[in-house]
Design an enzyme around this catalytic site. Structure first.
Site, PDB file in Angstrom:
ATOM      1  N   ASP A 225       0.826  -1.205   0.000  1.00 12.46           N
ATOM      2  CA  ASP A 225       0.000   0.000   0.000  1.00 12.46           C
ATOM      3  C   ASP A 225       0.866   1.264   0.000  1.00 12.46           C
ATOM      4  O   ASP A 225       1.883   1.338   0.711  1.00 12.46           O
ATOM      5  CB  ASP A 225      -0.855  -0.025   1.279  1.00 12.46           C
ATOM      6  N   GLU A 296       1.559  -0.206  -4.946  1.00 15.41           N
ATOM      7  CA  GLU A 296       0.542   0.796  -5.254  1.00 15.41           C
ATOM      8  C   GLU A 296       1.172   2.158  -5.021  1.00 15.41           C
ATOM      9  O   GLU A 296       1.626   2.457  -3.915  1.00 15.41           O
ATOM     10  CB  GLU A 296      -0.664   0.633  -4.327  1.00 15.41           C
TER      11      GLU A 296
HETATM   12  C1  BGC Z   1      -5.393   2.554  -0.101  1.00 20.02           C
HETATM   13  C2  BGC Z   1      -6.485   3.391   0.482  1.00 20.02           C
HETATM   14  C3  BGC Z   1      -6.047   3.827   1.867  1.00 20.02           C
HETATM   15  C4  BGC Z   1      -4.694   4.548   1.824  1.00 20.02           C
HETATM   16  C5  BGC Z   1      -4.103   4.700   3.182  1.00 20.02           C
HETATM   17  C6  BGC Z   1      -4.280   3.554  -0.221  1.00 20.02           C
HETATM   18  O1  BGC Z   1      -3.773   3.998  -1.262  1.00 20.02           O
HETATM   19  O2  BGC Z   1      -5.714   1.971  -1.333  1.00 20.02           O
HETATM   20  O3  BGC Z   1      -7.715   2.718   0.513  1.00 20.02           O
HETATM   21  O4  BGC Z   1      -7.016   4.700   2.398  1.00 20.02           O
HETATM   22  O5  BGC Z   1      -3.770   3.834   1.057  1.00 20.02           O
HETATM   23  O6  BGC Z   1      -3.678   3.466   3.661  1.00 20.02           O
END
Ligand code: BGC
Length: 569
Positions: A225, A296
């Site tokens: 993440d 991500e």
């Molecule tokens: C996740 C989100 C989350 C954020 C903080 C991201 O990019 O996909 O859903 O709120 O990270 O953890």
């Protein structure tokens, strides 16, 4: 000239690196060009009838998932959490939140998924925990406790204000005051998500060990993440100002969020982040292991960043290409993005993502007007076709295989704290997270029998439910199943290079995929007006849509597409 050099470079790389596409390809590289399906557990299937999706619900639906023809699934966070950010605020990195099930449920799900040939990757949040995590409870107590520097603490400026100008992408300052330490702590998201200090070896050790714990239980890898937030400037320098522009379409909640008024030079992507990833990669995926790390990375120059973090074999295996959703408000703007990335992608590996639980559903975001005009099915099939044929892998968000449009939610249905912070400029992410419509006639659309689902089942989604699309050969669902089965017969689509042609000012996406002695030419109309192409050759019988070949050319109708030939050397 630049295009030509880019093309030659791409072809050279292809020859050197990808010539084994298909036969003889290294099984440890299973992730290259793989298609994943994102299960947003909370909204997928509620097996115990409490209104919230669970792991047992995922297990129940594994035949459906395997039947789509995807290579694997990604599960959004299921760890214990106060659920303020719906699981991205974790209090225990090695357990399962009771609302989603138990560790045994996870083990059963993993075994059943593997039996069906599905890989499973877990969402893992390396940058922050919940403020209710025992580590943070201890860290915030004093400046001298054993975990005093497990998070990012800083003294106030001389005037008592925050240490610098960093902002949270979810709205407001990225610093919150802790009176017990007379210091601020840093949080790039919500104040209840304090940033971990991964410069501290003990912290990094804990995170790596937690990932090894899940890997050894049977997970095939991780979706990491918010990777852009791992590295921040050690000297906490303030970000420079910038004027928001039209490219900010979705970045940080849109141009009205002050977050877009800074160049995120010092709070994001510091070189240290790459060192962290190198350590993770070497320990979690040592030679011989086939575990995968998929990053991500949103809210920056995403494609370039994704390439930087995936080039070579030392950091991430692959990363989302967020520019396809973050920096575009229509399909027409894709062509430039795709042309540019094909020039600089090198040996980076991208996952084509068109939406997820944080954004607007793809047909509405990219073809909203056409959907209103009645082209939803065509737009949905085109988008899935492109996900399956563009260079790289793909992640299909749950419900995209049904071509679901973004539903309208009432103000009182908004649960997302980001939406609550920025409403009405940004209505939040709930509308992408509504329960999955399994059945057009069952109670709660088949999501769960019992309590009301945590978000409403949208009326607009019921008639598009999976059971109704199942037996309909013209449905989006039937198309995806056939599309992914066809893709499996085309190794060039998994690992081949690409060349994206100039469209001459038209909404025409024309690209080639090549590698391993194979070549495919693909054409797609990104709009609803007919496009005429001069003698392009005979389209394959499948996959195709609204494409009519005549003696002197090819006409592509609304969202028409075709694969023109398949040459084997
Ligand atoms: C996740 C989100 C989350 C954020 C903080 C991201 O990019 O996909 O859903 O709120 O990270 O953890």
């Amino acid at each position: 000239m630049e295009a030509m050099i880019g093309r030659l470079y791409a072809q050279l790389l292809d020859a050197v690196m990808r010539d084994g596409a298909g036969e003889g390809a290294d099984p440890a590289r299973w992730w290259q060009g793989a298609i994943f399906y994102q299960v947003y557990v909370r909204s997928f299937r509620d097996a115990n009838g409490d209104g919230i999706g669970d792991i047992a619900g995922v297990t129940e639906k594994l035949d459906y998932l395997a039947g789509l023809g995807v290579d694997g699934i990604w599960l959004s966070p299921f760890y214990p959490s106060p659920q303020v950010d719906f699981g991205y605020d974790i209090t225990d990195l090695r357990d399962v939140d009771p609302i989603h099930g138990t560790l045994d449920d996870v083990l059963r799900m993993l075994e059943a998924a593997h039996d069906r040939g599905l890989r499973v990757i877990a969402d893992f949040v390396p940058c922050h925990t919940s403020d209710r995590h025992p580590w943070f409870r201890e860290s915030r107590e004093s400046r001298t406790n054993p975990r005093h520097d497990w998070y990012v603490w800083a003294d106030p400026g001389p005037d008592g204000t925050e240490p610098n100008n960093w902002l949270s992408s979810f709205g407001g300052r990225a610093w919150t005051w802790e009176p017990r330490r007379s210091q601020y702590y840093y949080h790039p998201f919500l104040a209840c998500q304090p940033a971990l200090n991964l410069r501290n070896d003990d912290v990094l050790r804990e995170m790596i060990d937690a990932m090894i714990f899940w890997r050894d239980l049977g997970f095939d890898g991780f979706r990491l993440d918010a990777v852009q937030c791992i590295g921040w400037d050690r000297n906490l320098r303030s970000n420079p100002a910038r004027v928001p522009d039209e490219d900010d379409v979705e970045v940080g909640g849109g141009p009205n969020n002050p977050f877009s008024m800074q160049v995120h030079l010092f709070d994001r992507d510091a070189p240290f982040g790459q060192t962290v990833l190198e350590k993770m990669r070497s320990e979690i995926c040592p030679p011989g292991s086939d575990a995968v790390l998929i990053g991500e990375m949103a809210d920056l120059d995403s494609t370039r960043l994704a390439v930087k973090y995936t080039a070579g074999d030392t950091r991430l295996h692959a990363a989302y290409d967020f520019d396809l959703i973050q920096k575009t408000d229509s399909l027409h703007r894709w062509i430039d993005t795709l042309q540019a990335r094909s020039r600089y992608i090198g040996d980076g590996w991208l996952m084509n993502v068109l939406t997820n639980h944080d954004t607007v559903r793809a047909v509405s975001a990219l073809a909203g007007e056409a959907v209103e005009a009645g082209f939803r099915t065509e737009a949905a099939k085109l988008l899935l076709f492109l996900q399956a044929t563009l260079r790289g892998g793909a992640i299909i968000f749950q419900g995209e295989e049904l071509g679901l449009p973004q539903p309208q939610l009432d103000r009182e249905d908004i649960e997302d704290p980001w939406g609550l912070n920025l409403y009405p400029d940004f209505p939040g992410r709930d509308a992408a997270r509504t329960p999955f419509p399994w059945s057009s006639s069952a109670v709660n659309g088949g999501f769960g029998e019992g309590a009301e689902p945590w978000l409403p089942m949208p009326d607009a989604h019921r008639p598009l439910a999976a059971d109704d699309q199942d037996g309909d050969p013209g449905s989006v669902l039937s198309f995806v199943r056939r599309l992914l089965a066809w893709r499996r017969t085309m190794p060039v689509l998994r690992t081949g290079g690409d060349d994206v042609c100039d469209p001459d000012g038209r909404p025409l996406l024309r690209f080639e995929r090549f590698g391993g002695g194979e070549r495919l030419r693909i054409v797609a109309n990104l709009g609803t007006e007919d496009l005429r192409l001069a003698s392009e050759g005979q389209p394959l019988d499948f996959p195709t849509q609204n494409a009519t070949a005549t003696a002197d050319g090819l006409t592509l109708g609304p969202f028409g597409f075709a694969v023109l030939d398949h040459a084997r050397a």
